[in-house]
Write a protein that holds these residues in place. Structure first.
Motif, mmCIF file in Angstrom:
data_model
loop_
_atom_site.group_PDB
_atom_site.id
_atom_site.type_symbol
_atom_site.label_atom_id
_atom_site.label_comp_id
_atom_site.label_asym_id
_atom_site.label_seq_id
_atom_site.Cartn_x
_atom_site.Cartn_y
_atom_site.Cartn_z
ATOM 1 N N SER A 190 39.470 43.584 49.739
ATOM 2 C CA SER A 190 38.860 42.696 48.903
ATOM 3 C C SER A 190 37.330 42.530 49.076
ATOM 4 N N VAL A 191 36.657 41.985 47.847
ATOM 5 C CA VAL A 191 35.327 41.923 47.866
ATOM 6 C C VAL A 191 35.055 40.533 47.475
ATOM 7 N N ARG A 192 34.078 39.862 48.077
ATOM 8 C CA ARG A 192 33.586 38.666 47.578
ATOM 9 C C ARG A 192 31.889 38.671 47.345
ATOM 10 N N VAL A 193 31.545 38.578 46.041
ATOM 11 C CA VAL A 193 30.235 38.460 45.577
ATOM 12 C C VAL A 193 29.641 37.027 45.358
ATOM 13 N N GLU A 194 28.693 36.708 46.264
ATOM 14 C CA GLU A 194 28.113 35.429 45.714
ATOM 15 C C GLU A 194 26.493 35.433 45.781
#
Length: 381
Positions: free
Chosen positions: A165-169
């Motif tokens: 997974s990838v989380r971009v904030e």
């Protein structure tokens, strides 16, 4: 040593991005270093022609930086054979017409994103450029950030194992403009002027995810206009009609899930204004604009959920900072150098108008998904 002067029509340099990043930190910086030296020893000398609607502002900028060429007449600038490249950093709504005018004049074109407001226009521009036989490029500055260069190196080395997974904030609070001036132009918050965070940021997320992690295959998005009224540069109130926040779930090739939050209505509690958190079976990393921290499988601690006891340690202290093994130049300048080498020496270049169209495609599908409340597939162009 041969020197090749290349005239560059720079449209939109009185704006924030066109001035700071493209004129000052890119073209003028290349001139300050003595030009761009190619592999064969040729020195490329960029000669900017400042173009805009306000003659007084253009004159002021030219005088400030010791430049002599500026005009409000785009057609005249394009008719000058000494000008080989057209660059566009205007508001989005003006971009397509100007790019078409430059392509018709036989100029190589390099442009900010999004390349258009619709996928149909973005693809048509790319097709017209290809048919005209000119070279074309679109800004992909995030790929040149030190943090993302480090992250890409981790991906290519196999550090993560299988990426999960990838989380971009991304985001920060943009002031409304009433009691404190906004730090972004007011048109960004009017949809009728090409504003909106999806149209602005989804093209970025497309090329970042495609090039660093894996190709984007689907999108589900929710958008909001959290601040319905803002104040413009003259201090006048106006209705904010564009989305100022977007929350998306993207599926990438290989089943990787990316959750991407973009907001101009959030206060920052992160190390940087944007972070990319990647989790894999063998390790994880958190990259920002400059830094990148990692935690390998072998050094992963064993957290235990116990809300009855206070946390006795800082979780961030359990990560390791990647070293600064390289020297990183300004990302906009680096891509300008690549595009100039592409134009003059046919050097490899990977970010053309079709790449720009893929960014517009994700933005268009994101807007459609938010309106219809459903997941949409991202097909190949």
């Amino acid at each position: 040593m041969d020197r090749r002067t290349v005239g560059i029509v720079m449209n939109g340099v009185t704006g924030r991005m066109g001035y700071r990043q493209h004129l000052v930190r890119s073209i003028l910086a290349i001139r300050e270093q003595g030009g761009l030296t190619l592999a064969d020893g040729t020195v490329v000398w960029p000669e900017p022609v400042l173009v805009g609607r306000n003659a007084a502002k253009l004159e002021q900028l030219a005088e400030l930086h010791g430049l002599t060429r500026y005009t409000t007449d785009l057609a005249a600038a394009l008719a000058d054979d000494s000008n080989e490249i057209y660059f566009d950093a205007q508001v989005t709504t003006a971009r397509v017409a100007a790019l078409r005018q430059a392509i018709a004049a036989g100029k190589h074109v390099y442009t900010e994103k999004p390349t258009a407001e619709s996928l149909a226009d973005a693809v048509a521009l790319a097709d017209e450029a290809r048919a005209a036989g000119i070279k074309h490029g679109v800004v992909a500055d995030k790929l040149y950030l030190p943090g993302l260069l480090k992250l890409r190196r981790l991906v290519e080395s196999g550090f993560f194992g299988r990426i999960l997974s990838v989380r971009v904030e991304f985001g920060y609070w943009v002031f409304e403009g009433d009691w404190q001036a906004a730090q972004r132009p007011s048109w960004n918050y009017r949809s009728e002027d090409g504003g909106g965070i999806i149209l602005d940021m989804f093209p970025h997320w497309r090329y970042v995810l495609d090039h660093v992690i894996a190709p984007v295959r689907s999108v589900y998005a929710q958008m909001a206009t959290h601040i319905p009224q803002r104040w413009d540069e003259q201090g006048d109130a106006y209705p904010a009609t564009a989305d100022d926040a977007a929350y998306a779930v993207l599926e990438l090739e290989g089943g990787i899930v990316a959750s991407v939050n973009s907001s101009w209505t959030t206060r920052v509690d992160r190390t940087e204004l944007v972070t990319f958190h990647v989790d894999g079976t063998e390790g994880s990393a958190v990259a920002g604009l400059r830094n990148c921290r990692v935690q390998h499988r072998a050094t992963t601690p064993k957290p235990v959920w116990n809300p009855d006891l206070p946390v006795s340690h800082d979780f961030r202290d359990q990560w390791s900072e990647l070293p600064e093994n390289d020297t990183y130049d300004n990302g906009f300048k680096r891509q300008w150098e690549e595009f100039l080498a592409y134009v003059v020496a046919d050097a490899p270049y990977g970010h053309d108008l079709y790449a720009g169209a893929r960014g517009v495609q994700l933005a268009e599908l994101g807007l459609q998904s938010a309106r219809e409340g459903r997941k949409l597939l991202v097909g190949d162009l």
